[in-house]
Structure formats: C-alpha cells, structure tokens
Design an enzyme around this catalytic site. Structure first.
Site, PDB file in Angstrom:
ATOM      1  N   HIS A  71      10.283 -11.279 -31.385  1.00 61.79           N
ATOM      2  CA  HIS A  71       9.738 -11.677 -32.685  1.00 61.79           C
ATOM      3  C   HIS A  71       8.570 -12.638 -32.537  1.00 61.79           C
ATOM      4  O   HIS A  71       7.767 -12.779 -33.458  1.00 61.79           O
ATOM      5  CB  HIS A  71      10.842 -12.284 -33.553  1.00 61.79           C
ATOM      6  CG  HIS A  71      11.727 -11.253 -34.184  1.00 61.79           C
ATOM      7  ND1 HIS A  71      12.053 -11.258 -35.520  1.00 61.79           N
ATOM      8  CD2 HIS A  71      12.339 -10.157 -33.661  1.00 61.79           C
ATOM      9  CE1 HIS A  71      12.828 -10.213 -35.790  1.00 61.79           C
ATOM     10  NE2 HIS A  71      13.014  -9.539 -34.671  1.00 61.79           N
ATOM     11  N   PRO A 126       8.706  -4.671 -37.365  1.00 60.27           N
ATOM     12  CA  PRO A 126       9.475  -3.564 -37.943  1.00 60.27           C
ATOM     13  C   PRO A 126      10.860  -4.049 -38.350  1.00 60.27           C
ATOM     14  O   PRO A 126      11.374  -5.037 -37.815  1.00 60.27           O
ATOM     15  CB  PRO A 126       9.547  -2.556 -36.789  1.00 60.27           C
ATOM     16  CG  PRO A 126       9.367  -3.372 -35.550  1.00 60.27           C
ATOM     17  CD  PRO A 126       8.462  -4.504 -35.923  1.00 60.27           C
ATOM     18  N   ASP A 145      25.755  -2.210 -29.554  1.00 63.18           N
ATOM     19  CA  ASP A 145      26.241  -1.234 -28.577  1.00 63.18           C
ATOM     20  C   ASP A 145      27.749  -1.419 -28.468  1.00 63.18           C
ATOM     21  O   ASP A 145      28.222  -2.428 -27.937  1.00 63.18           O
ATOM     22  CB  ASP A 145      25.566  -1.472 -27.223  1.00 63.18           C
ATOM     23  CG  ASP A 145      26.151  -0.634 -26.093  1.00 63.18           C
ATOM     24  OD1 ASP A 145      27.008   0.227 -26.366  1.00 63.18           O
ATOM     25  OD2 ASP A 145      25.740  -0.846 -24.938  1.00 63.18           O
ATOM     26  N   ASP A 188      22.461  -2.268 -20.136  1.00 66.98           N
ATOM     27  CA  ASP A 188      22.473  -0.967 -19.484  1.00 66.98           C
ATOM     28  C   ASP A 188      21.848   0.073 -20.412  1.00 66.98           C
ATOM     29  O   ASP A 188      21.188  -0.286 -21.394  1.00 66.98           O
ATOM     30  CB  ASP A 188      23.903  -0.573 -19.088  1.00 66.98           C
ATOM     31  CG  ASP A 188      24.878  -0.620 -20.269  1.00 66.98           C
ATOM     32  OD1 ASP A 188      24.422  -0.497 -21.430  1.00 66.98           O
ATOM     33  OD2 ASP A 188      26.089  -0.775 -20.042  1.00 66.98           O
TER      34      ASP A 188
END
Length: 312
Positions: free
Chosen positions: A65, A155, A231, A239
């Site tokens: 950012h 975004p 995730d 990863d």
C-alpha cells in the site's frame, strides 16, 4: 504514494524519472553508513512474526500500500492511512517504529523509513517460508501523503480483472506481475465486509461448501471486522497454495477469484499452482519492480527521525 499521470506525455516523463531514480538504488547503500541495518531489520521482523504470524502479512500489505510509490508516505499518521483501502485495516506501524528507533540509536538519521518497510516486507516473506531477494536501497522519505491518491491508485477487494490490470499497468507492472503479487494472499486475513457480498450470492464462481463455511463467522449484517484466512490451506506459510485455492473456486475475495474465471490470466494461475518455483521467481521479480516505483533518492524528500511524522 506516487501521483498518477494526467497525460501520455506526463506518463512518459514519470516512467523515465522512476527508471532514473531506481537506477540510483543499490543493495550496498548502507554498507558503510550503517552496516548493521539489514541485520536489525531482519531481527525486528523475525521477533514480530514469531510473536504474531499474521504480522508477516500485515507488513507485506503495508509495503504494497506504500509502494504504489515507495516513499513511506503510508507511515505518516493520518492522511493516507485514512484512505478507503487503508482505514481500519493496516497493521505493523509499531513494528516499523521499533526498528526505526533501534536504528536511530546506532545510525542517526541514516536509514529511511521507506527502506525499512521495503526490507521488512522481504524479511516477512522469508520468515514465513517464502523466497528471498536482493533489495535495492537508498530510498528517502516523503514529506507529504495523500488519501485521495491512495483511493484512486490502490485496487480493492471487489475489483474486476480489467480494473486490476489497469491499476497495475498504471504503475508499469504487467499482468504476470499482477498475478504474482496477488499471491501474497497466501498469507494474512481479510475482514468480513470485504467478502460478504461474494459469499451471499454476489458471485457465482465460488465453491458452495467454501461459501457456507465462511458464513459462520461472517453474517449478512454485523461482524464487519470478523476475519477469515485468505488461504485456508496453509494460512501461515508463504507458498503457492493461493493458486490451488483459485482452481477450486476458493478465492476469498472477488479480486482473487477473477484471476481464474475463464480469463486471460487462467494459464498463469495454473502455472503457479503446479510450479512453486515459477511462482517464487515471478513474485520476487515483481516485488523488486514494485519496490522501484517512483522512489525518492538523492536529495529528494528527507530521512525521517520518526516514521510517523515529518521532521520539524
């Protein structure tokens, strides 16, 4: 945060200036003036991530950012911190401040906040098992920040693929860079308010069981700041599982899943999902490029004494 161009001519000028400025950066910048700088940053990050694994993602996000113009403007209290993409969600300021205080005690007004944040982002990735890369150094700190530029440049979680591509291209980052940098969402969390629409019928490209599991902690009303892992497979490991999730329509944010939705980016997602080395290579390349976006160098800006405020 770097200012956007108003015309094709000014864009060319800005890109030229950014290229020239990045050419002044050097990985050996502090070898003589503050030889322990990188060790101190690494130690500070390692301690913070060990205490709170989520902090690694927070520092990486803080760098992102800031680095749509890497000048530590996001660290200044108020202004840019109050922009829509930042308010109430940025973390890690205390970690950067602590590292800065330590460096000021041994290398007075030498190491910039912009460089501390850039190196801290790299060290955060490494601390969580991700790849390393050489960070060019010599950035200086801005004396101003702009909430309006943050609102226009960064975004958001509901961005479409074309909107994402436009935002990245504006900063001279290509589509592969965009997909690779999005892989930073292999760590960290997002607030319910940023994915509520997606799980309550706003998107059709979402795994039904995945959406149902998220609703338990993200009601249709209330709970805006409730968190979910970006995730779900390996939330504290850097990863390539993020891309595997996308193949199964388990991207948490709309802006994640649009990368794999019968789009031109589908093949890149498949490649990164099946080839961790390819992702690591593309990610490190993109991070170096992002870290070189319009840095202040030479006599531009200043070396702040405190990262949260300009020098008096």
């Amino acid at each position: 945060m770097a200012m956007g161009s108003a015309s094709c001519i000014s864009l060319v000028v800005l890109v030229a200036l950014a290229t020239a400025a990045s050419g002044q950066l050097s990985s050996t910048f502090y070898d003589t003036s503050c030889p322990r700088a990188l060790v101190a940053i690494k130690s500070g990050v390692a301690a913070a991530v060990s205490s709170d694994p989520r902090m690694g993602a927070s520092l990486l996000r803080l760098h992102f950012h800031d680095c749509f113009g890497c000048d530590a403007s996001v660290l200044l209290t108020g202004m840019e911190q109050n922009a829509g993409p930042n308010v109430g969600s940025l973390r890690g300021f205390g970690v950067i401040d602590n590292i800065k205080t330590q460096l000021e005690s041994v290398c007075k007004q030498t190491v910039s906040c912009a460089d501390i944040l850039t190196v801290a982002a790299r060290d955060s990735v490494v601390a969580l098992g991700g790849p390393s890369w050489t960070v060019p150094l010599g950035r200086r700190d801005s004396t101003t920040a702009s909430a309006s530029l943050a609102n226009s440049d960064l975004p958001g979680p509901s961005s479409s693929r074309s909107q994402l591509e436009a935002a990245f291209l504006k900063k001279n980052l290509n589509t592969v860079d965009m997909v690779a940098l999005s892989g930073a969402h292999t760590i960290g969390k997002a607030q319910c308010s940023n994915f509520r629409t997606r799980i309550y019928g706003g998107d059709t490209n979402i795994n039904t069981a995945f959406a149902t599991s998220l609703k338990a902690n993200c009601p249709q009303s209330g709970g805006n700041t409730n968190l979910a892992n970006l995730d779900t497979m390996t939330p504290n490991a850097f990863d390539n599982a993020y891309y595997t999730n996308l193949l199964s329509q388990k991207g948490l944010l709309h802006s994640d899943q649009v990368l794999f939705n019968n789009e031109t980016t589908d093949n890149t997602v498949r490649n990164f999902a099946s080839n961790a080395a390819a992702f690591s290579s593309a990610f490190t390349t993109a991070m170096i490029k992002m870290g070189n976006i319009a840095p202040l160098t030479g006599t531009q800006g200043q070396i702040r004494l405190s990262c949260s405020k300009v020098n008096s």
